[in-house]
Design a protein around this motif. Sequence first.
Motif, PDB file in Angstrom:
ATOM      1  N   MET A  41       0.827  -1.198   0.000  1.00  0.00           N
ATOM      2  CA  MET A  41       0.000   0.000   0.000  1.00  0.00           C
ATOM      3  C   MET A  41       0.867   1.256   0.000  1.00  0.00           C
ATOM      4  O   MET A  41       0.530   2.250  -0.629  1.00  0.00           O
ATOM      5  CB  MET A  41      -0.933  -0.003   1.204  1.00  0.00           C
ATOM      6  N   LEU A  42       1.990   1.181   0.694  1.00  0.00           N
ATOM      7  CA  LEU A  42       2.901   2.326   0.721  1.00  0.00           C
ATOM      8  C   LEU A  42       3.532   2.565  -0.637  1.00  0.00           C
ATOM      9  O   LEU A  42       3.828   3.705  -1.004  1.00  0.00           O
ATOM     10  CB  LEU A  42       3.980   2.118   1.778  1.00  0.00           C
ATOM     11  N   ASP A  43       3.735   1.486  -1.395  1.00  0.00           N
ATOM     12  CA  ASP A  43       4.300   1.641  -2.734  1.00  0.00           C
ATOM     13  C   ASP A  43       3.412   2.493  -3.633  1.00  0.00           C
ATOM     14  O   ASP A  43       3.902   3.138  -4.560  1.00  0.00           O
ATOM     15  CB  ASP A  43       4.527   0.267  -3.374  1.00  0.00           C
ATOM     16  N   GLU A  44       2.109   2.538  -3.351  1.00  0.00           N
ATOM     17  CA  GLU A  44       1.201   3.350  -4.159  1.00  0.00           C
ATOM     18  C   GLU A  44       1.536   4.842  -4.072  1.00  0.00           C
ATOM     19  O   GLU A  44       1.384   5.572  -5.033  1.00  0.00           O
ATOM     20  CB  GLU A  44      -0.245   3.108  -3.735  1.00  0.00           C
ATOM     21  N   VAL A  45       1.997   5.290  -2.909  1.00  0.00           N
ATOM     22  CA  VAL A  45       2.377   6.698  -2.740  1.00  0.00           C
ATOM     23  C   VAL A  45       3.563   7.026  -3.644  1.00  0.00           C
ATOM     24  O   VAL A  45       3.705   8.145  -4.124  1.00  0.00           O
ATOM     25  CB  VAL A  45       2.725   6.996  -1.266  1.00  0.00           C
ATOM     26  N   LEU A  46       4.387   6.036  -3.907  1.00  0.00           N
ATOM     27  CA  LEU A  46       5.610   6.258  -4.681  1.00  0.00           C
ATOM     28  C   LEU A  46       5.357   6.342  -6.182  1.00  0.00           C
ATOM     29  O   LEU A  46       6.303   6.464  -6.957  1.00  0.00           O
ATOM     30  CB  LEU A  46       6.623   5.162  -4.357  1.00  0.00           C
ATOM     31  N   ARG A  47       4.118   6.312  -6.602  1.00  0.00           N
ATOM     32  CA  ARG A  47       3.805   6.498  -8.021  1.00  0.00           C
ATOM     33  C   ARG A  47       3.998   7.944  -8.455  1.00  0.00           C
ATOM     34  O   ARG A  47       4.024   8.240  -9.639  1.00  0.00           O
ATOM     35  CB  ARG A  47       2.377   6.045  -8.307  1.00  0.00           C
ATOM     36  N   VAL A  48       4.141   8.839  -7.498  1.00  0.00           N
ATOM     37  CA  VAL A  48       4.455  10.234  -7.808  1.00  0.00           C
ATOM     38  C   VAL A  48       5.909  10.274  -8.283  1.00  0.00           C
ATOM     39  O   VAL A  48       6.795   9.751  -7.599  1.00  0.00           O
ATOM     40  CB  VAL A  48       4.282  11.139  -6.564  1.00  0.00           C
ATOM     41  N   PRO A  49       6.168  10.843  -9.471  1.00  0.00           N
ATOM     42  CA  PRO A  49       7.558  10.928  -9.934  1.00  0.00           C
ATOM     43  C   PRO A  49       8.446  11.620  -8.903  1.00  0.00           C
ATOM     44  O   PRO A  49       8.044  12.609  -8.290  1.00  0.00           O
ATOM     45  CB  PRO A  49       7.452  11.760 -11.223  1.00  0.00           C
ATOM     46  N   GLU A  50       9.631  11.091  -8.706  1.00  0.00           N
ATOM     47  CA  GLU A  50      10.646  11.604  -7.784  1.00  0.00           C
ATOM     48  C   GLU A  50      10.409  11.221  -6.325  1.00  0.00           C
ATOM     49  O   GLU A  50      11.186  11.609  -5.468  1.00  0.00           O
ATOM     50  CB  GLU A  50      10.820  13.120  -7.916  1.00  0.00           C
ATOM     51  N   ALA A  51       9.344  10.472  -6.017  1.00  0.00           N
ATOM     52  CA  ALA A  51       9.158   9.933  -4.670  1.00  0.00           C
ATOM     53  C   ALA A  51      10.048   8.700  -4.551  1.00  0.00           C
ATOM     54  O   ALA A  51      10.137   7.897  -5.488  1.00  0.00           O
ATOM     55  CB  ALA A  51       7.702   9.580  -4.422  1.00  0.00           C
ATOM     56  N   LEU A  52      10.736   8.536  -3.434  1.00  0.00           N
ATOM     57  CA  LEU A  52      11.740   7.492  -3.290  1.00  0.00           C
ATOM     58  C   LEU A  52      11.328   6.344  -2.366  1.00  0.00           C
ATOM     59  O   LEU A  52      11.368   5.183  -2.765  1.00  0.00           O
ATOM     60  CB  LEU A  52      13.046   8.100  -2.754  1.00  0.00           C
ATOM     61  N   HIS A  53      10.987   6.658  -1.125  1.00  0.00           N
ATOM     62  CA  HIS A  53      10.715   5.636  -0.121  1.00  0.00           C
ATOM     63  C   HIS A  53       9.538   6.063   0.746  1.00  0.00           C
ATOM     64  O   HIS A  53       9.277   7.251   0.898  1.00  0.00           O
ATOM     65  CB  HIS A  53      11.927   5.426   0.795  1.00  0.00           C
ATOM     66  N   ALA A  54       8.884   5.066   1.349  1.00  0.00           N
ATOM     67  CA  ALA A  54       7.798   5.348   2.282  1.00  0.00           C
ATOM     68  C   ALA A  54       7.880   4.368   3.440  1.00  0.00           C
ATOM     69  O   ALA A  54       8.206   3.194   3.244  1.00  0.00           O
ATOM     70  CB  ALA A  54       6.445   5.219   1.584  1.00  0.00           C
ATOM     71  N   ILE A  55       7.620   4.892   4.638  1.00  0.00           N
ATOM     72  CA  ILE A  55       7.547   4.020   5.808  1.00  0.00           C
ATOM     73  C   ILE A  55       6.359   4.431   6.666  1.00  0.00           C
ATOM     74  O   ILE A  55       5.978   5.597   6.710  1.00  0.00           O
ATOM     75  CB  ILE A  55       8.838   3.999   6.655  1.00  0.00           C
ATOM     76  N   LEU A  56       5.794   3.455   7.320  1.00  0.00           N
ATOM     77  CA  LEU A  56       4.728   3.659   8.290  1.00  0.00           C
ATOM     78  C   LEU A  56       5.308   3.323   9.646  1.00  0.00           C
ATOM     79  O   LEU A  56       5.922   2.260   9.809  1.00  0.00           O
ATOM     80  CB  LEU A  56       3.544   2.747   7.965  1.00  0.00           C
ATOM     81  N   LEU A  57       5.158   4.236  10.606  1.00  0.00           N
ATOM     82  CA  LEU A  57       5.751   4.031  11.917  1.00  0.00           C
ATOM     83  C   LEU A  57       4.753   4.351  13.010  1.00  0.00           C
ATOM     84  O   LEU A  57       3.776   5.064  12.786  1.00  0.00           O
ATOM     85  CB  LEU A  57       7.003   4.893  12.082  1.00  0.00           C
ATOM     86  N   SER A  58       5.015   3.816  14.169  1.00  0.00           N
ATOM     87  CA  SER A  58       4.194   4.118  15.329  1.00  0.00           C
ATOM     88  C   SER A  58       4.816   5.293  16.086  1.00  0.00           C
ATOM     89  O   SER A  58       5.977   5.638  15.866  1.00  0.00           O
ATOM     90  CB  SER A  58       4.090   2.896  16.243  1.00  0.00           C
ATOM     91  N   ALA A  59       4.048   5.872  16.998  1.00  0.00           N
ATOM     92  CA  ALA A  59       4.517   7.020  17.763  1.00  0.00           C
ATOM     93  C   ALA A  59       5.767   6.701  18.576  1.00  0.00           C
ATOM     94  O   ALA A  59       6.595   7.569  18.814  1.00  0.00           O
ATOM     95  CB  ALA A  59       3.407   7.516  18.687  1.00  0.00           C
ATOM     96  N   ASP A  60       5.911   5.446  18.969  1.00  0.00           N
ATOM     97  CA  ASP A  60       7.089   5.077  19.764  1.00  0.00           C
ATOM     98  C   ASP A  60       8.260   4.609  18.902  1.00  0.00           C
ATOM     99  O   ASP A  60       9.219   4.047  19.401  1.00  0.00           O
ATOM    100  CB  ASP A  60       6.738   4.043  20.830  1.00  0.00           C
TER     101      ASP A  60
END
Length: 137
Positions: free
Chosen positions: A12-31
Amino acid sequence: MTESTTNELGWMLDEVLRVPEALHAILLSADGMLRAHSAEIGRDDAERLAAGLSGVQSISRSTAEFCGSADTPWQQTLIEFAHGYVFLVAAGEGAYLAVSTTENVDMEAVTYRMHKLVDRLGRELTSPVRTDTGSFL
């Protein structure tokens, strides 16, 4: 296995990277725990960055009074580097979505895509605060 072990949300995070020049995406928790990462970033790097970005979010949140009120809710942080950006947005209760890009990215397009992903996934991106942090005995 947990989501962070199997990276079930990574696609699902890879979908955000369909924007040209987007490189990496991570989902993290508050801690600072890694919940998911895009395909092009290794797990070890994603875990290290998740820990650091949780600190960035915490610092950003603690400066709310600079905008007028300490009660101002945090929504997004943008970090600019010589050759790119890091976007960090709220992704539900106790969860944050981070995307790195080159300096040539369409900033509006990447933030739009990030917010649409957060809106679409809703509960799946929520990471409730952990309450059992005691011993394993």
